[in-house]
Design an enzyme around this catalytic site. Sequence first.
Site, PDB file in Angstrom:
ATOM      1  N   ARG A   1       0.767  -1.240   0.069  1.00  0.00           N
ATOM      2  CA  ARG A   1      -0.046  -0.190   0.150  1.00  0.00           C
ATOM      3  C   ARG A   1       0.881   1.232  -0.026  1.00  0.00           C
ATOM      4  O   ARG A   1       1.791   1.204   0.333  1.00  0.00           O
ATOM      5  CB  ARG A   1      -0.746   0.064   1.389  1.00  0.00           C
ATOM      6  CG  ARG A   1      -1.931  -1.007   1.376  1.00  0.00           C
ATOM      7  CD  ARG A   1      -3.209  -0.744   2.344  1.00  0.00           C
ATOM      8  NE  ARG A   1      -2.745  -0.176   3.562  1.00  0.00           N
ATOM      9  CZ  ARG A   1      -3.223   0.492   4.198  1.00  0.00           C
ATOM     10  NH1 ARG A   1      -4.525   0.914   4.191  1.00  0.00           N
ATOM     11  NH2 ARG A   1      -2.807   0.792   5.715  1.00  0.00           N
TER      12      ARG A   1
ATOM     13  N   ARG B   1      -1.495   0.015  14.866  1.00  0.00           N
ATOM     14  CA  ARG B   1      -0.519  -0.787  15.591  1.00  0.00           C
ATOM     15  C   ARG B   1      -1.193  -1.049  17.071  1.00  0.00           C
ATOM     16  O   ARG B   1      -1.924  -0.145  17.589  1.00  0.00           O
ATOM     17  CB  ARG B   1       0.668   0.155  15.900  1.00  0.00           C
ATOM     18  CG  ARG B   1       1.709   0.413  14.533  1.00  0.00           C
ATOM     19  CD  ARG B   1       2.172  -0.771  13.972  1.00  0.00           C
ATOM     20  NE  ARG B   1       2.971  -0.709  12.821  1.00  0.00           N
ATOM     21  CZ  ARG B   1       2.385  -0.790  11.554  1.00  0.00           C
ATOM     22  NH1 ARG B   1       1.303  -1.300  11.443  1.00  0.00           N
ATOM     23  NH2 ARG B   1       3.220  -0.495  10.667  1.00  0.00           N
TER      24      ARG B   1
ATOM     25  N   LYS C   1       4.030 -10.232  10.473  1.00  0.00           N
ATOM     26  CA  LYS C   1       3.012 -10.021   9.368  1.00  0.00           C
ATOM     27  C   LYS C   1       3.465 -11.178   8.298  1.00  0.00           C
ATOM     28  O   LYS C   1       4.482 -11.564   7.741  1.00  0.00           O
ATOM     29  CB  LYS C   1       3.334  -8.626   8.489  1.00  0.00           C
ATOM     30  CG  LYS C   1       2.583  -8.403   7.286  1.00  0.00           C
ATOM     31  CD  LYS C   1       2.543  -7.013   7.278  1.00  0.00           C
ATOM     32  CE  LYS C   1       2.204  -6.286   6.022  1.00  0.00           C
ATOM     33  NZ  LYS C   1       1.759  -5.186   5.778  1.00  0.00           N
TER      34      LYS C   1
HETATM   35  P1  ATP Z   1       0.710  -1.667   7.853  1.00  0.00           P
HETATM   36  O1  ATP Z   1       1.467  -2.951   8.130  1.00  0.00           O
HETATM   37  O2  ATP Z   1       1.302  -0.283   8.504  1.00  0.00           O
HETATM   38  O3  ATP Z   1      -0.859  -1.575   8.026  1.00  0.00           O
HETATM   39  P2  ATP Z   1       0.470  -1.654   5.024  1.00  0.00           P
HETATM   40  O4  ATP Z   1      -0.803  -2.478   5.206  1.00  0.00           O
HETATM   41  O5  ATP Z   1       0.033  -0.428   4.370  1.00  0.00           O
HETATM   42  O6  ATP Z   1       1.043  -1.393   6.428  1.00  0.00           O
HETATM   43  P3  ATP Z   1       1.327  -3.362   3.034  1.00  0.00           P
HETATM   44  O7  ATP Z   1       1.019  -2.642   1.901  1.00  0.00           O
HETATM   45  O8  ATP Z   1       0.415  -4.710   3.220  1.00  0.00           O
HETATM   46  O9  ATP Z   1       1.356  -2.489   4.226  1.00  0.00           O
HETATM   47  O10 ATP Z   1       2.707  -3.931   2.748  1.00  0.00           O
HETATM   48  C1  ATP Z   1       4.008  -3.196   2.848  1.00  0.00           C
HETATM   49  C2  ATP Z   1       4.719  -3.342   4.233  1.00  0.00           C
HETATM   50  O11 ATP Z   1       4.895  -4.682   4.806  1.00  0.00           O
HETATM   51  C3  ATP Z   1       6.255  -2.785   4.051  1.00  0.00           C
HETATM   52  O12 ATP Z   1       6.300  -1.365   4.236  1.00  0.00           O
HETATM   53  C4  ATP Z   1       6.970  -3.580   4.856  1.00  0.00           C
HETATM   54  O13 ATP Z   1       6.940  -2.998   6.227  1.00  0.00           O
HETATM   55  C5  ATP Z   1       6.093  -4.802   5.121  1.00  0.00           C
HETATM   56  N1  ATP Z   1       6.607  -5.974   4.104  1.00  0.00           N
HETATM   57  C6  ATP Z   1       7.305  -5.988   3.179  1.00  0.00           C
HETATM   58  N2  ATP Z   1       7.509  -7.252   2.706  1.00  0.00           N
HETATM   59  C7  ATP Z   1       7.171  -7.804   3.824  1.00  0.00           C
HETATM   60  C8  ATP Z   1       6.992  -9.389   3.801  1.00  0.00           C
HETATM   61  N3  ATP Z   1       7.699 -10.372   2.934  1.00  0.00           N
HETATM   62  N4  ATP Z   1       6.610  -9.955   4.899  1.00  0.00           N
HETATM   63  C9  ATP Z   1       6.009  -9.038   5.961  1.00  0.00           C
HETATM   64  N5  ATP Z   1       6.027  -7.726   5.982  1.00  0.00           N
HETATM   65  C10 ATP Z   1       6.659  -7.208   4.572  1.00  0.00           C
END
Ligand code: ATP
Length: 330
Positions: free
Chosen positions: A127, A328, A192
């Site tokens: 995202r 968070r 995650k």
């Molecule tokens: P948030 O976790 O703050 O809600 P988001 O939902 O906006 O963030 P995503 O778009 O789901 O985030 O994923 C991007 C983020 O996930 C990256 O900024 C990094 O922190 C994390 N990320 C990147 N690659 C991986 C991975 N392989 N496994 C877990 N987390 C990852």
Amino acid sequence: MSATDAPRQLTFSLLRILADGEFHSGEVLARQFGVARATVNNALRDVENYGLTLYSVRGRGYRLARPLQWLDAETIRGGLGAERDALHIEILEYATSSNALLLQRAFQGAPGGSVLAVEWQSAGRGRLGRTWFSGLGDALTFSLLWRFESGLAALSGLSLAVGVAMMRALTGLGVPGVGLKWPNDVLLNDGKLAGILLEAQGDMLGPSSVVIGIGLNLAVPETLRGRIDQAVSDLASLEMPVPERNLVLAVLLKNLAKVLSEFAEHGFAPLRAEWESHHVFQMRPVKLSLPDGLLVVGTAMGVTDEGALRLATEQGEKIFHAGEVSLRGA
Ligand code: ATP
């Protein structure tokens, strides 16, 4: 294939042979592909970039530290059950991002139910322009195109519905300890495990189409962990054998197709209670960071029928839409 793809193509062809985790002599590989030994050496020089560890032993050849499991469209199709006809699966060895490519194809008229699974992404997307990292063979990175008769306005809650499909799939595979974090992260034991990225096209009145991108960690290589700025988890950390990659993808797709059909007909409301039952922060203190940098603290009460977060704050209950908000634990 462009001219600049040629070296990468050789690397992937060599990796298909090395996938068995056994030693392969550089000389034999060179002969097999009709290239010089030095070319083989060059093609394998940067495989750490794909998250792989390759041993090179004089007199024995090359060996991958761990065998690699490749995706196979037929095997995946075989696991789709009743959803088989709703999905069209294509596998690519590499692409910049499965979402970027499928969005392009959607624009060119690709049918709903098109699936693009990519073995390795050079620029995986999250995202808000964030990056999704994954190693070759150690993750699932795929996108699914779904077309809706309704307009974009009716699609709120869709990203949470996708989370429900992921829960059904993972629990169906026997994975314990998984949960959701609003709006749509999949967590495993507080790290995650998977990310979901929705990119929509269309107008408010319809029709509309959505490309749903999913990245799921089977085993995150150490080399990648350092690049990810939050707690990460993977299926390999569980005390159970990691389910076969093609099977995991088939089960995810099957559940996605089912939930998306349900969503197209009834929206998110009937899935709301199920979503809340998986929310790791349900009735727990959380903090939200807003786009303007502001932090809001409160208790996560659940979600609305549109998938917005209900937060109990000192000023009463407030509703937050996913947009640019990150949640968070507080
Ligand atoms: P948030 O976790 O703050 O809600 P988001 O939902 O906006 O963030 P995503 O778009 O789901 O985030 O994923 C991007 C983020 O996930 C990256 O900024 C990094 O922190 C994390 N990320 C990147 N690659 C991986 C991975 N392989 N496994 C877990 N987390 C990852």
